[in-house]
Design a protein around this motif. Structure first.
Motif, PDB file in Angstrom:
ATOM      1  N   ALA A  30      26.357   2.546  -0.853  1.00  0.00           N
ATOM      2  CA  ALA A  30      25.176   3.409  -0.938  1.00  0.00           C
ATOM      3  C   ALA A  30      25.560   4.806  -1.414  1.00  0.00           C
ATOM      4  O   ALA A  30      24.881   5.398  -2.267  1.00  0.00           O
ATOM      5  CB  ALA A  30      24.476   3.477   0.409  1.00  0.00           C
ATOM      6  N   SER A  31      26.651   5.346  -0.886  1.00  0.00           N
ATOM      7  CA  SER A  31      27.052   6.707  -1.250  1.00  0.00           C
ATOM      8  C   SER A  31      27.557   6.783  -2.683  1.00  0.00           C
ATOM      9  O   SER A  31      27.321   7.770  -3.383  1.00  0.00           O
ATOM     10  CB  SER A  31      28.119   7.225  -0.279  1.00  0.00           C
ATOM     11  OG  SER A  31      29.328   6.500  -0.406  1.00  0.00           O
ATOM     12  N   ILE A  32      28.252   5.736  -3.150  1.00  0.00           N
ATOM     13  CA  ILE A  32      28.755   5.715  -4.534  1.00  0.00           C
ATOM     14  C   ILE A  32      27.591   5.664  -5.520  1.00  0.00           C
ATOM     15  O   ILE A  32      27.556   6.413  -6.500  1.00  0.00           O
ATOM     16  CB  ILE A  32      29.709   4.514  -4.741  1.00  0.00           C
ATOM     17  CG1 ILE A  32      31.045   4.762  -4.022  1.00  0.00           C
ATOM     18  CG2 ILE A  32      29.956   4.273  -6.234  1.00  0.00           C
ATOM     19  CD1 ILE A  32      31.969   3.560  -3.990  1.00  0.00           C
ATOM     20  N   LEU A  52      25.002   0.954  10.481  1.00  0.00           N
ATOM     21  CA  LEU A  52      24.864   1.643   9.209  1.00  0.00           C
ATOM     22  C   LEU A  52      24.214   3.007   9.379  1.00  0.00           C
ATOM     23  O   LEU A  52      24.492   3.930   8.620  1.00  0.00           O
ATOM     24  CB  LEU A  52      24.055   0.784   8.236  1.00  0.00           C
ATOM     25  CG  LEU A  52      23.964   1.290   6.795  1.00  0.00           C
ATOM     26  CD1 LEU A  52      25.347   1.413   6.163  1.00  0.00           C
ATOM     27  CD2 LEU A  52      23.071   0.386   5.952  1.00  0.00           C
ATOM     28  N   ALA A  53      23.335   3.128  10.371  1.00  0.00           N
ATOM     29  CA  ALA A  53      22.696   4.420  10.637  1.00  0.00           C
ATOM     30  C   ALA A  53      23.745   5.488  10.917  1.00  0.00           C
ATOM     31  O   ALA A  53      23.722   6.578  10.331  1.00  0.00           O
ATOM     32  CB  ALA A  53      21.733   4.301  11.822  1.00  0.00           C
ATOM     33  N   MET A  54      24.684   5.178  11.795  1.00  0.00           N
ATOM     34  CA  MET A  54      25.737   6.138  12.122  1.00  0.00           C
ATOM     35  C   MET A  54      26.656   6.368  10.925  1.00  0.00           C
ATOM     36  O   MET A  54      27.066   7.506  10.644  1.00  0.00           O
ATOM     37  CB  MET A  54      26.551   5.651  13.312  1.00  0.00           C
ATOM     38  CG  MET A  54      27.651   6.608  13.729  1.00  0.00           C
ATOM     39  SD  MET A  54      28.492   6.115  15.261  1.00  0.00           S
ATOM     40  CE  MET A  54      27.165   6.369  16.454  1.00  0.00           C
ATOM     41  N   ALA A  55      26.962   5.307  10.186  1.00  0.00           N
ATOM     42  CA  ALA A  55      27.875   5.433   9.051  1.00  0.00           C
ATOM     43  C   ALA A  55      27.299   6.326   7.955  1.00  0.00           C
ATOM     44  O   ALA A  55      28.056   6.932   7.194  1.00  0.00           O
ATOM     45  CB  ALA A  55      28.205   4.056   8.486  1.00  0.00           C
ATOM     46  N   LEU A  56      25.963   6.419   7.883  1.00  0.00           N
ATOM     47  CA  LEU A  56      25.327   7.268   6.880  1.00  0.00           C
ATOM     48  C   LEU A  56      24.753   8.553   7.478  1.00  0.00           C
ATOM     49  O   LEU A  56      24.185   9.374   6.753  1.00  0.00           O
ATOM     50  CB  LEU A  56      24.217   6.497   6.159  1.00  0.00           C
ATOM     51  CG  LEU A  56      24.681   5.371   5.232  1.00  0.00           C
ATOM     52  CD1 LEU A  56      23.484   4.593   4.703  1.00  0.00           C
ATOM     53  CD2 LEU A  56      25.513   5.913   4.069  1.00  0.00           C
ATOM     54  N   GLY A  57      24.870   8.709   8.789  1.00  0.00           N
ATOM     55  CA  GLY A  57      24.410   9.929   9.433  1.00  0.00           C
ATOM     56  C   GLY A  57      22.907  10.012   9.633  1.00  0.00           C
ATOM     57  O   GLY A  57      22.341  11.107   9.659  1.00  0.00           O
ATOM     58  N   PHE A  58      22.249   8.851   9.790  1.00  0.00           N
ATOM     59  CA  PHE A  58      20.817   8.828  10.072  1.00  0.00           C
ATOM     60  C   PHE A  58      20.587   8.554  11.560  1.00  0.00           C
ATOM     61  O   PHE A  58      21.303   7.742  12.155  1.00  0.00           O
ATOM     62  CB  PHE A  58      20.112   7.745   9.258  1.00  0.00           C
ATOM     63  CG  PHE A  58      19.949   8.080   7.807  1.00  0.00           C
ATOM     64  CD1 PHE A  58      18.892   8.852   7.368  1.00  0.00           C
ATOM     65  CD2 PHE A  58      20.858   7.607   6.862  1.00  0.00           C
ATOM     66  CE1 PHE A  58      18.734   9.163   6.020  1.00  0.00           C
ATOM     67  CE2 PHE A  58      20.719   7.907   5.519  1.00  0.00           C
ATOM     68  CZ  PHE A  58      19.650   8.685   5.098  1.00  0.00           C
ATOM     69  N   PRO A  59      19.580   9.173  12.169  1.00  0.00           N
ATOM     70  CA  PRO A  59      19.348   8.961  13.603  1.00  0.00           C
ATOM     71  C   PRO A  59      18.715   7.621  13.953  1.00  0.00           C
ATOM     72  O   PRO A  59      18.813   7.173  15.095  1.00  0.00           O
ATOM     73  CB  PRO A  59      18.405  10.109  13.985  1.00  0.00           C
ATOM     74  CG  PRO A  59      17.728  10.489  12.713  1.00  0.00           C
ATOM     75  CD  PRO A  59      18.736  10.251  11.628  1.00  0.00           C
ATOM     76  N   ALA A  60      18.051   6.961  13.005  1.00  0.00           N
ATOM     77  CA  ALA A  60      17.378   5.674  13.246  1.00  0.00           C
ATOM     78  C   ALA A  60      16.481   5.753  14.473  1.00  0.00           C
ATOM     79  O   ALA A  60      16.596   4.966  15.412  1.00  0.00           O
ATOM     80  CB  ALA A  60      18.409   4.555  13.403  1.00  0.00           C
ATOM     81  N   GLN A  61      15.570   6.707  14.471  1.00  0.00           N
ATOM     82  CA  GLN A  61      14.701   6.929  15.625  1.00  0.00           C
ATOM     83  C   GLN A  61      13.675   5.826  15.814  1.00  0.00           C
ATOM     84  O   GLN A  61      13.218   5.568  16.927  1.00  0.00           O
ATOM     85  CB  GLN A  61      13.999   8.282  15.476  1.00  0.00           C
ATOM     86  CG  GLN A  61      14.969   9.458  15.502  1.00  0.00           C
ATOM     87  CD  GLN A  61      14.288  10.781  15.231  1.00  0.00           C
ATOM     88  OE1 GLN A  61      13.209  10.832  14.652  1.00  0.00           O
ATOM     89  NE2 GLN A  61      14.921  11.870  15.651  1.00  0.00           N
ATOM     90  N   LYS A  62      13.299   5.159  14.724  1.00  0.00           N
ATOM     91  CA  LYS A  62      12.291   4.103  14.817  1.00  0.00           C
ATOM     92  C   LYS A  62      12.722   2.937  13.945  1.00  0.00           C
ATOM     93  O   LYS A  62      13.080   3.119  12.781  1.00  0.00           O
ATOM     94  CB  LYS A  62      10.925   4.625  14.355  1.00  0.00           C
ATOM     95  CG  LYS A  62       9.764   3.689  14.614  1.00  0.00           C
ATOM     96  CD  LYS A  62       8.450   4.372  14.247  1.00  0.00           C
ATOM     97  CE  LYS A  62       7.254   3.525  14.653  1.00  0.00           C
ATOM     98  NZ  LYS A  62       5.959   4.205  14.304  1.00  0.00           N
ATOM     99  N   THR A  63      12.711   1.729  14.507  1.00  0.00           N
ATOM    100  CA  THR A  63      13.116   0.549  13.759  1.00  0.00           C
ATOM    101  C   THR A  63      11.912  -0.350  13.498  1.00  0.00           C
ATOM    102  O   THR A  63      10.850  -0.208  14.108  1.00  0.00           O
ATOM    103  CB  THR A  63      14.177  -0.255  14.525  1.00  0.00           C
ATOM    104  OG1 THR A  63      13.567  -0.863  15.681  1.00  0.00           O
ATOM    105  CG2 THR A  63      15.338   0.632  14.976  1.00  0.00           C
TER     106      THR A  63
END
Length: 256
Positions: A30-32, A52-63
């Protein structure tokens, strides 16, 4: 339903057994791709662990599971709604659950469905996710172990099935099983395997893929290990050995 090829979205499903590093690879992909500011990328975390949320720095507040569970709770309480209204509500809530950073958007699927048959709800959610995906140039899907979950819970059209394994017999066997199931359940244009965390002293493992198309080898990389341990976003990952090797793998896979 249109395929990923027809609607011009490249959908990359990253699959493999647990512990082989597929989430880190999904984050790096995703980052590339997002390095090109003209490309819109949707990262979908289909693993209940939401790594993946943590790996990309997203909080994932709602799934998506939160959305599904809320609707099912209303149904169980006797609230009657027609399917058109349900679809409209779900469409709005899924859009609201998407988080964005520059040209990367993120959506977490969450836990598997609870017991019971809610096929209409699940089918509706899958159609909404596929519809949203058409707004992006690339979709990177970090799947839980088993291609069946992609077909049942997220989408049935995948342009690129990317298998990830270490050099273990079990890891390669799981990759084979996923490929075999995908041929029956998922519309897939191309498939290949990456061998991850290969140490310099180990022999060339290309003969150990059992016939799967080898896209390349990612070396064991202390930089990746450090980011994993510290929980840092892979969007900040420098150009390390594994990242450079992954670029080559994506080029072989036809992803620029």
């Amino acid at each position: 339903m249109k395929s990923a090829d027809i609607n011009n979205t490249t959908i990359i499903a990253v699959c493999g057994k647990g512990g082989v590093g597929k989430t880190s690879i999904s984050a790096m992909i995703a980052s590339i791709i997002a390095e090109n500011p003209e490309k819109k990328v949707l990262a979908i975390d289909a693993d209940p662990a939401v790594g993946l949320a943590m790996a990309l720095g997203f909080p994932a507040q709602k799934t998506v599971d939160n959305i599904r569970s809320s609707l099912i709770a209303r149904v169980k309480m006797g609230v009657r709604e027609n399917m058109n209204q349900i679809a409209a509500d779900l469409d709005y809530e899924v859009f609201e659950a998407i988080e964005e950073k520059n040209n990367i958007a993120f959506l977490a699927i969450g836990r598997p469905e609870e017991e019971g048959c809610y096929c209409q709800v699940n089918d509706c959610l899958r159609e909404i996710i596929e519809s949203i995906s058409k707004n992006f140039d690339y979709v990177v899907l970090d799947a839980e172990a088993g291609i069946e979950q992609i077909n049942r819970r997220v989408m049935e059209n995948v342009s690129h099935l990317l298998l990830v394994s270490d050099q273990s017999v079990k890891g390669i066997a799981v990759a084979h099983n996923i490929m075999e199931v995908s041929l029956r359940l998922v519309k897939c244009r191309t498939c290949g395997i990456i061998l991850n965390r290969v140490r310099p002293e180990e022999r060339n493992p290309s003969a150990g893929t059992g016939g799967l198309s080898l896209l390349g080898i990612l070396p064991e990389d202390e930089c990746i290990r450090s980011f994993d341990i510290e929980g840092r976003s892979f969007l900040d990952l420098p150009e390390c050995k594994a990242r450079m090797a992954l670029r080559n793998c994506l080029s072989v896979f036809g992803i620029q």
